[in-house]
Design a protein around this motif. Structure first.
Motif, PDB file in Angstrom:
ATOM      1  N   VAL A 125       0.333  -0.988   0.217  1.00  0.00           N
ATOM      2  CA  VAL A 125       0.056   0.056  -0.209  1.00  0.00           C
ATOM      3  C   VAL A 125       1.226   1.217  -0.193  1.00  0.00           C
ATOM      4  N   GLY A 126       1.889   1.398   0.626  1.00  0.00           N
ATOM      5  CA  GLY A 126       2.400   1.949   0.574  1.00  0.00           C
ATOM      6  C   GLY A 126       3.595   2.598  -0.937  1.00  0.00           C
ATOM      7  N   GLU A 127       3.742   1.406  -1.239  1.00  0.00           N
ATOM      8  CA  GLU A 127       4.181   1.642  -2.705  1.00  0.00           C
ATOM      9  C   GLU A 127       3.252   2.597  -3.620  1.00  0.00           C
ATOM     10  N   LEU A 128       2.231   1.964  -3.327  1.00  0.00           N
ATOM     11  CA  LEU A 128       1.191   3.133  -4.332  1.00  0.00           C
ATOM     12  C   LEU A 128       0.602   3.881  -3.524  1.00  0.00           C
ATOM     13  N   VAL A 129       0.456   4.842  -2.584  1.00  0.00           N
ATOM     14  CA  VAL A 129       0.602   6.135  -1.561  1.00  0.00           C
ATOM     15  C   VAL A 129       1.953   7.137  -2.385  1.00  0.00           C
ATOM     16  N   HIS A 130       2.838   6.196  -2.175  1.00  0.00           N
ATOM     17  CA  HIS A 130       4.087   6.195  -3.535  1.00  0.00           C
ATOM     18  C   HIS A 130       3.662   7.140  -4.788  1.00  0.00           C
ATOM     19  N   GLN A 131       3.295   5.896  -5.440  1.00  0.00           N
ATOM     20  CA  GLN A 131       3.276   6.163  -6.921  1.00  0.00           C
ATOM     21  C   GLN A 131       1.984   6.941  -7.426  1.00  0.00           C
ATOM     22  N   LEU A 132       1.047   7.232  -6.449  1.00  0.00           N
ATOM     23  CA  LEU A 132       0.170   7.592  -6.931  1.00  0.00           C
ATOM     24  C   LEU A 132      -0.049   9.210  -6.010  1.00  0.00           C
ATOM     25  N   ASP A 155       1.808  -1.053   5.078  1.00  0.00           N
ATOM     26  CA  ASP A 155       3.169  -2.542   4.637  1.00  0.00           C
ATOM     27  C   ASP A 155       1.322  -3.628   4.341  1.00  0.00           C
ATOM     28  N   LEU A 156       0.715  -3.191   4.420  1.00  0.00           N
ATOM     29  CA  LEU A 156      -0.310  -4.260   3.538  1.00  0.00           C
ATOM     30  C   LEU A 156      -0.141  -4.361   1.597  1.00  0.00           C
ATOM     31  N   MET A 157       0.175  -5.749   1.792  1.00  0.00           N
ATOM     32  CA  MET A 157       0.497  -6.097   0.330  1.00  0.00           C
ATOM     33  C   MET A 157      -0.399  -7.034  -0.483  1.00  0.00           C
ATOM     34  N   VAL A 158      -0.940  -5.314  -1.439  1.00  0.00           N
ATOM     35  CA  VAL A 158      -1.654  -5.779  -2.618  1.00  0.00           C
ATOM     36  C   VAL A 158      -1.843  -6.295  -4.178  1.00  0.00           C
ATOM     37  N   GLU A 159      -2.497  -7.606  -3.812  1.00  0.00           N
ATOM     38  CA  GLU A 159      -2.333  -8.677  -4.895  1.00  0.00           C
ATOM     39  C   GLU A 159      -3.179  -8.386  -6.538  1.00  0.00           C
ATOM     40  N   SER A 160      -4.154  -7.709  -5.741  1.00  0.00           N
ATOM     41  CA  SER A 160      -4.932  -7.232  -7.875  1.00  0.00           C
ATOM     42  C   SER A 160      -5.503  -6.060  -7.106  1.00  0.00           C
ATOM     43  N   LEU A 161      -6.513  -5.702  -8.322  1.00  0.00           N
ATOM     44  CA  LEU A 161      -7.035  -4.947  -8.202  1.00  0.00           C
ATOM     45  C   LEU A 161      -8.436  -4.493  -9.025  1.00  0.00           C
ATOM     46  N   SER A 162      -8.937  -3.676  -8.040  1.00  0.00           N
ATOM     47  CA  SER A 162     -11.050  -4.351  -8.491  1.00  0.00           C
ATOM     48  C   SER A 162     -11.650  -2.640  -8.444  1.00  0.00           C
ATOM     49  N   ILE A 163     -12.308  -2.835  -9.430  1.00  0.00           N
ATOM     50  CA  ILE A 163     -13.003  -1.348  -9.853  1.00  0.00           C
ATOM     51  C   ILE A 163     -14.036  -1.092  -9.073  1.00  0.00           C
ATOM     52  N   VAL A 202      -6.120   2.998 -12.866  1.00  0.00           N
ATOM     53  CA  VAL A 202      -5.553   1.741 -13.344  1.00  0.00           C
ATOM     54  C   VAL A 202      -4.283   2.204 -14.120  1.00  0.00           C
ATOM     55  N   GLU A 203      -4.487   2.836 -14.376  1.00  0.00           N
ATOM     56  CA  GLU A 203      -2.937   2.947 -15.708  1.00  0.00           C
ATOM     57  C   GLU A 203      -1.635   2.852 -14.481  1.00  0.00           C
ATOM     58  N   ILE A 204      -1.417   3.907 -13.541  1.00  0.00           N
ATOM     59  CA  ILE A 204      -0.342   3.651 -12.549  1.00  0.00           C
ATOM     60  C   ILE A 204      -0.784   3.189 -11.967  1.00  0.00           C
ATOM     61  N   ILE A 205      -1.495   1.872 -10.839  1.00  0.00           N
ATOM     62  CA  ILE A 205      -1.419   0.586 -10.512  1.00  0.00           C
ATOM     63  C   ILE A 205      -0.058  -0.387 -11.691  1.00  0.00           C
ATOM     64  N   ILE A 217      -7.288   4.066   3.890  1.00  0.00           N
ATOM     65  CA  ILE A 217      -8.583   4.477   2.602  1.00  0.00           C
ATOM     66  C   ILE A 217      -7.761   5.779   2.195  1.00  0.00           C
ATOM     67  N   LEU A 218      -7.100   6.122   0.539  1.00  0.00           N
ATOM     68  CA  LEU A 218      -6.726   6.804   0.294  1.00  0.00           C
ATOM     69  C   LEU A 218      -7.179   7.694  -0.987  1.00  0.00           C
ATOM     70  N   SER A 219      -6.452   8.533  -0.549  1.00  0.00           N
ATOM     71  CA  SER A 219      -7.582   9.820  -1.976  1.00  0.00           C
ATOM     72  C   SER A 219      -6.836  11.065  -2.344  1.00  0.00           C
ATOM     73  N   VAL A 220      -6.488  10.181  -4.260  1.00  0.00           N
ATOM     74  CA  VAL A 220      -6.030  10.604  -4.996  1.00  0.00           C
ATOM     75  C   VAL A 220      -7.144  11.628  -6.162  1.00  0.00           C
ATOM     76  N   ASP A 221      -6.123  12.669  -6.593  1.00  0.00           N
ATOM     77  CA  ASP A 221      -6.671  13.583  -7.341  1.00  0.00           C
ATOM     78  C   ASP A 221      -6.822  13.514  -8.616  1.00  0.00           C
ATOM     79  N   LEU A 222      -7.336  11.481  -9.637  1.00  0.00           N
ATOM     80  CA  LEU A 222      -7.033  11.994 -10.160  1.00  0.00           C
ATOM     81  C   LEU A 222      -8.403  10.457 -10.729  1.00  0.00           C
TER      82      LEU A 222
END
Length: 361
Positions: free
Chosen positions: A212-219, A231-239, A314-317, A303-308
């Protein structure tokens, strides 16, 4: 004068094949057998945001607890500025005298050298994988991520470029349904062409996950709650863009997912929190309701909030999944177990003429 160390150059056929993970897992196995290891990454490809030190060098040094005498500094970084300088001043390349000093033994048994992303990268500086192999007089092990049986073509082509320096290959990230075919037909074909197959690692969701931390950084996301669970690990993405009943069925089919939905979709947010969700990513920079924040805190789901918008998010993740890195300790434990089970370290040691002072069970 210290005894000269042996050199093993770890390369890959394409970027993000698992070189750093392989080096870490291999080094831990060799160290358990009493082999004194040093590590080098002559060409930096992952500069840190905070310093000039390559992220892989910092991470591997930390995990292996290597003293400075067992680390070699990165000679150059493949960044835009360095490449631009080399295009106009080719005298800035690393010379043979620098490499000779770089390779001077500090008493270690084996120097593990991490190559660039593929066989061609670094050619402009005279530091491509074949060039490095010649300069360092190193044996080469290639890490190849499995996409299809056409992996054989790429490895045969690599054999033509590397010749007898190619000591063996590790085939990484093999899907379960392809494992038997790779272990029999693909391996037999490569061995017939004098390419020893030292290991075949099956796909594991954890090694393809991102924190999750890496997603925060990328997004460049704002963390609204549970900052301590990066430190929670994300294995998949759902919309979450459908009605709530459909969303629940959809979410229940996935494990350890990140759910992307609009900041105004409280129904989807609550549904996601009741399934295997590692983080909620809210688009549109809209704040969720207080009860959703409270429920997420109870369940320890960030919970993450993005201005995107959703598509950009999705493309970034998805890019993060494609360029997944080793940077979490839980992945180190995973690669250590995979290498112990699926990699023939005794065969590698025999190829390198390394003897172990430690008797293993």
């Amino acid at each position: 004068m210290p005894n000269p160390s042996k050199h093993l150059l770890i390369g890959s056929t394409e970027p993000y094949s698992g070189k750093s993970a392989t080096i870490t897992g291999l080094a831990l196995q060799l160290r358990d057998r009493g082999i004194d290891i040093a590590y080098a990454k002559p060409v930096g490809t992952c500069p840190s945001d905070e310093s000039d030190i390559d992220e892989d060098v910092s991470f591997i040094a930390e995990i292996l607890k290597l003293p400075q005498s067992r680390l070699r500094p990165t000679l150059l970084s493949l960044d835009a500025a360095t490449i631009a300088q080399q295009l106009t001043d080719e005298n800035s390349a690393v010379d043979l005298q620098q490499m000779a000093t770089y390779l001077d033994s500090q008493g270690e048994d084996l120097l593990l050298i991490e190559g660039t992303g593929n066989l061609e990268e670094g050619t402009l500086f005279g530091l491509s994988l074949p060039q490095l192999a010649k300069i360092t007089e190193a044996r080469v092990m290639l890490v190849a991520r499995f996409h299809s049986v056409l992996i054989v073509d790429g490895l045969l082509a690599a054999k033509q470029k590397l010749g007898d320096r190619l000591m063996g290959v590790l085939i990484n990230d093999v899907p379960p349904e392809q494992l038997q075919n790779v272990q029999t037909n693909v391996k037999a074909c490569l061995e017939r062409h004098d390419i020893p197959v030292l290991g075949i690692l099956p796909s594991t969701p954890l090694m393809r996950s991102v924190s999750v931390g890496e997603l925060v950084h990328q997004l460049k996301a704002e963390v609204l709650c549970c900052q301590e669970r990066m430190d929670l690990m994300v294995e998949s993405l759902s919309i979450g863009a459908m009605n709530v009943n459909s969303a629940l069925k959809y979410f229940r089919r996935a494990d350890n997912m990140a759910v992307i939905t609009g900041g105004d979709r409280a129904d989807i947010q609550l549904a996601a929190l009741e399934t295997s969700t590692q983080c909620l990513i809210l688009t549109g920079h809209l704040a969720p309701r207080p009860d959703i924040i409270s429920r997420a805190q109870d369940l320890e789901v960030p919970i993450l909030s993005v201005d995107l918008d959703t598509l950009t998010t999705v493309e970034i993740i998805e890019k993060s999944f494609q360029q997944v890195r080793l940077q979490e300790p839980i992945k180190v434990q995973c690669i250590q177990l995979l290498m112990e089970k699926y990699f023939d370290v005794e065969r590698l040691m025999a190829e390198l003429d390394l003897s172990s002072p430690v008797v293993t069970a």
